[in-house]
Design a protein around this motif. Sequence first.
Motif, PDB file in Angstrom:
ATOM      1  N   LEU A 269       9.148  -2.357  -4.331  1.00 33.13           N
ATOM      2  CA  LEU A 269       9.764  -3.682  -4.167  1.00 33.13           C
ATOM      3  C   LEU A 269       8.694  -4.721  -3.860  1.00 33.13           C
ATOM      4  CD1 LEU A 269      12.754  -4.723  -3.981  1.00 33.13           C
ATOM      5  CD2 LEU A 269      12.369  -4.812  -1.538  1.00 33.13           C
ATOM      6  N   ALA A 270       7.819  -4.345  -2.939  1.00 32.72           N
ATOM      7  CA  ALA A 270       6.769  -5.285  -2.563  1.00 32.72           C
ATOM      8  C   ALA A 270       5.890  -5.591  -3.763  1.00 32.72           C
ATOM      9  CB  ALA A 270       5.935  -4.692  -1.444  1.00 32.72           C
ATOM     10  N   ASP A 271       5.562  -4.540  -4.492  1.00 29.65           N
ATOM     11  CA  ASP A 271       4.724  -4.751  -5.680  1.00 29.65           C
ATOM     12  C   ASP A 271       5.404  -5.690  -6.650  1.00 29.65           C
ATOM     13  OD1 ASP A 271       2.747  -3.284  -4.736  1.00 29.65           O
ATOM     14  OD2 ASP A 271       3.179  -1.473  -5.886  1.00 29.65           O
ATOM     15  N   GLN A 272       6.667  -5.410  -6.840  1.00 27.22           N
ATOM     16  CA  GLN A 272       7.414  -6.241  -7.785  1.00 27.22           C
ATOM     17  C   GLN A 272       7.446  -7.682  -7.323  1.00 27.22           C
ATOM     18  OE1 GLN A 272      11.282  -4.742  -8.447  1.00 27.22           O
ATOM     19  NE2 GLN A 272      10.639  -3.324 -10.041  1.00 27.22           N
ATOM     20  N   TYR A 273       7.654  -7.823  -6.041  1.00 33.30           N
ATOM     21  CA  TYR A 273       7.715  -9.171  -5.486  1.00 33.30           C
ATOM     22  C   TYR A 273       6.391  -9.887  -5.725  1.00 33.30           C
ATOM     23  CZ  TYR A 273       7.967 -12.814  -1.973  1.00 33.30           C
ATOM     24  OH  TYR A 273       7.952 -14.012  -1.329  1.00 33.30           O
TER      25      TYR A 273
ATOM     26  N   ALA B  37       7.410 -13.903   2.238  1.00 30.16           N
ATOM     27  CA  ALA B  37       7.164 -12.463   2.345  1.00 30.16           C
ATOM     28  C   ALA B  37       7.597 -11.950   3.709  1.00 30.16           C
ATOM     29  CB  ALA B  37       5.684 -12.181   2.130  1.00 30.16           C
ATOM     30  N   PHE B  38       7.289 -12.716   4.725  1.00 31.09           N
ATOM     31  CA  PHE B  38       7.644 -12.293   6.081  1.00 31.09           C
ATOM     32  C   PHE B  38       9.157 -12.203   6.230  1.00 31.09           C
ATOM     33  CE2 PHE B  38       8.580 -12.917  10.515  1.00 31.09           C
ATOM     34  CZ  PHE B  38       7.649 -12.091  11.114  1.00 31.09           C
ATOM     35  N   GLU B  39       9.825 -13.232   5.769  1.00 35.74           N
ATOM     36  CA  GLU B  39      11.280 -13.266   5.942  1.00 35.74           C
ATOM     37  C   GLU B  39      11.968 -12.206   5.104  1.00 35.74           C
ATOM     38  OE1 GLU B  39      12.376 -17.255   5.202  1.00 35.74           O
ATOM     39  OE2 GLU B  39      11.728 -17.917   7.187  1.00 35.74           O
ATOM     40  N   LEU B  40      11.359 -11.902   3.981  1.00 31.70           N
ATOM     41  CA  LEU B  40      11.967 -10.890   3.110  1.00 31.70           C
ATOM     42  C   LEU B  40      11.974  -9.525   3.786  1.00 31.70           C
ATOM     43  CD1 LEU B  40      13.048 -10.353   0.258  1.00 31.70           C
ATOM     44  CD2 LEU B  40      10.738  -9.832  -0.435  1.00 31.70           C
ATOM     45  N   PHE B  41      10.928  -9.242   4.540  1.00 31.52           N
ATOM     46  CA  PHE B  41      10.831  -7.908   5.136  1.00 31.52           C
ATOM     47  C   PHE B  41      11.171  -7.883   6.620  1.00 31.52           C
ATOM     48  CE2 PHE B  41       8.335  -7.709   1.297  1.00 31.52           C
ATOM     49  CZ  PHE B  41       8.958  -6.639   0.698  1.00 31.52           C
ATOM     50  N   ASP B  42      11.457  -9.015   7.176  1.00 28.07           N
ATOM     51  CA  ASP B  42      11.964  -9.033   8.556  1.00 28.07           C
ATOM     52  C   ASP B  42      13.476  -8.857   8.478  1.00 28.07           C
ATOM     53  OD1 ASP B  42      12.416  -9.371  11.199  1.00 28.07           O
ATOM     54  OD2 ASP B  42      12.312 -11.547  11.124  1.00 28.07           O
ATOM     55  N   MET B  58       2.540  -6.933   3.643  1.00 23.14           N
ATOM     56  CA  MET B  58       1.166  -7.130   3.181  1.00 23.14           C
ATOM     57  C   MET B  58       1.066  -6.807   1.697  1.00 23.14           C
ATOM     58  SD  MET B  58      -0.717  -7.875   5.885  1.00 23.14           S
ATOM     59  CE  MET B  58      -2.339  -7.233   6.066  1.00 23.14           C
ATOM     60  N   ARG B  59       1.757  -5.774   1.350  1.00 20.61           N
ATOM     61  CA  ARG B  59       1.721  -5.362  -0.036  1.00 20.61           C
ATOM     62  C   ARG B  59       2.385  -6.409  -0.924  1.00 20.61           C
ATOM     63  NH1 ARG B  59       2.922   0.795  -1.778  1.00 20.61           N
ATOM     64  NH2 ARG B  59       2.404   0.559  -3.973  1.00 20.61           N
ATOM     65  N   ALA B  60       3.430  -7.000  -0.380  1.00 21.85           N
ATOM     66  CA  ALA B  60       4.126  -8.036  -1.139  1.00 21.85           C
ATOM     67  C   ALA B  60       3.228  -9.239  -1.375  1.00 21.85           C
ATOM     68  CB  ALA B  60       5.378  -8.469  -0.403  1.00 21.85           C
ATOM     69  N   LEU B  61       2.242  -9.400  -0.513  1.00 22.78           N
ATOM     70  CA  LEU B  61       1.310 -10.513  -0.718  1.00 22.78           C
ATOM     71  C   LEU B  61       0.119 -10.074  -1.567  1.00 22.78           C
ATOM     72  CD1 LEU B  61       1.386 -12.083   2.820  1.00 22.78           C
ATOM     73  CD2 LEU B  61       2.213 -13.095   0.729  1.00 22.78           C
ATOM     74  N   GLY B  62       0.177  -8.846  -2.060  1.00 24.52           N
ATOM     75  CA  GLY B  62      -0.855  -8.386  -2.973  1.00 24.52           C
ATOM     76  C   GLY B  62      -2.023  -7.688  -2.308  1.00 24.52           C
TER      77      GLY B  62
END
Lengths: 567, 163
Positions: A269-273, B37-42, B58-62
């Motif tokens: 999911l994170a990757d996709q995001y 990103a923070f709000e998505l995973f909080d 962190m991963r969501a931010l690449g």
Amino acid sequence: MASNEDKYSHPAVQNNSDQGSSVSTDLQEEYEELLRYAIVTPNIESSASQPSHPKGEAPDARIPTAVVLHNQGNTSVVREAAVEGAKGGDLNISSHSRADGSSPVLSPRKPSHPVMDFFSSHHLGDSSSAATNSTHTDAHEIIIGDCFVSDENLQRMENVLDLWSSSLKTNIISELSKWRLNFIDWHRMQMKKEKEKHAAHVKQLCSQINDLKELQKAFEISIGRKDEVISSLSHAISKQKERIELMRTFFHWRIGHVKSRQDVYEGKLADQYFQRALLKKVWKGWRSVVQRQWKEVVERACQARAEEVCIQISNDYETKVALLSGALENAKAEVQRMQQEKEQFEDSMKKAFMRGVCALNLEAMTMFQNRNDTGTDFTNNKKEECGPGVQGRERTVHLDPSAFAAQLLPSPPSGAASTTAVPSATSVTSAGTASAPSGSAHLPTSTLGLGTAAAAVSEEVYVPRVVTSAQQRAGRTITARITGRCDFASKNRINSSLAIMGVSPPMSSVIVEKHHPVTVQTIPQATAAKYPRTIHPESNTSASRSLGTRSTHTQSLTSIQSIKVVD
Amino acid sequence: PSLAFFLFNRGDLVVDKTKRKKRRELTEEQKQEIKDAFELFDTDKDEAIDYHELKVAMRALGFDVKKADVLKILKDYDREATGKITFEDFNEVVTDWILERDPHEEILKAFKLFDDDDSGKISLRNLRRVARELGENMSDEELRAMIDEFDKDEFIAIMTGDI
């Protein structure tokens, strides 16, 4: 039989003797033995020989007295007698009776014994009642014996006693045997009963034992079952436990699995995001690049178009300007033409005016020399004459307000003249000159009907006039230049509208300049002062008309009407 | 008016770029990115994220961080020993990281995302797919124009400026 009885009785006697160890008990025993004998006899009598009873009745009747005696006398005697009788009677019987009688003696002592009960209940009651009887008889006989003691009687007594004892003995024996039989029967019966009882008891016990056995068996079975249940339960529990253990491990594993899957999913999911965000960003960047290029294209196009439009507009304006300049040229030509016309007109007018003035002057000079006192009235009249004379009739006829203004205008010079009170030739000149502006002032009004020509004509308004007033005493003249200026002149030119002219007065301001008196010697100076710009001074009547195309110059270079030389 | 707007915009962009270079600050877009990103995973919305959430965010931010890195961050910033990290701390950590990001690497990643068939080129088809994925409704002419008028230098300039 006897042995049986002996067996039985012996312990009873023994028991008896054991109990009574003292003398009193011995004595009591003896008494009781005797009493038993006494009791037994009547009993036998009553039972064995019923018919004898009535016989015994007779002595019975006497008993009460005997009894009284017996009671009053000594009972011990009676007892002794009875004892002796018994001793003397029969030893055998006593021994026998002893053996036999022990049982009745015992009977009251042990009422609980079933056998004794049997006896006592049956026979003792009887015997007791009989005993009383016997005692009665005994006492009676003793009493009798006391009364009638004789050998014969004794013999008889002995016989009777023998008989009695023997019968007693047999009776007792028979009774005893009967008792024995009874007892034995009873015993047998009892035994049988007991046996039956015992058998029943045994049977009951047996059944009880059986029951118990059954119970035991049942319990054993239940215990067995219980064990079974316990074992099965423990088995089940162990199985359950095993299962739970299994489940636990399974769920542990599963939780771990799910967690790992969740991790993987979250990572995905994170990757996709991230990818999506990146894509969006890059896409935006790319598009902005393209859009920028497009924007440049659009910019260029816009510029081109704008330029085109500008050129178009400039062309339009160019043509318009050309058109307007043409119109302007035309107008200018027209103005020129008008100006020329006006000049012509003015020239001719001036000529006429000057001619008139000259003639008037001459006339006036001649008149003044003759009379000196007409003064201001004359000037006024002069003016009055002059105005219409110069301008013609149309002024007064056409426009009254303008005519009125025209009349007013000359008044300042005339006023000046009156204040100075110089009724000389100077005043005439002043009047004369004053009339000139009036004439020029109502020029526009006179030319109202002419239309466009008015603009050109109105310029005439600004012609300065010189008013010369002479002081009588000093003999000098003060020259003043009066300049009328029309403020709306330029406007008038442009608009060329007549309406404005009609509304506002033609002359808005009058300038009065003071000059030194002009003499012959000062003529050049005066001319120089009067014509600062014109190079060539002209004659006194001629006005410089150096009007070019510029109309403004005409205003500034308005001609000088006259320079008067005062002597 | 569009022309004027464009010129103005451009000037603004240049100014913005120089300013950023000097002060090393994030753009509004990047700040928003971090916040998103923070709000998505909080997930429990308590303004703090735990170890797993942090890793994922962190991963969501690449940033493909290792477990040890995440634990270290958590240890450094978890002052109250709650096992969580607040948004302010997260922002601080991630801001540094984002500033150290290599734009060329980013573009390379993006290129790979566009070029999903590994042909080494972005075709019209790739572009169309991306447009569809992003919900952009564009005609084929526009997409073609995007490919035709692509200017690498300018693109990189924009991306580095934008990033």
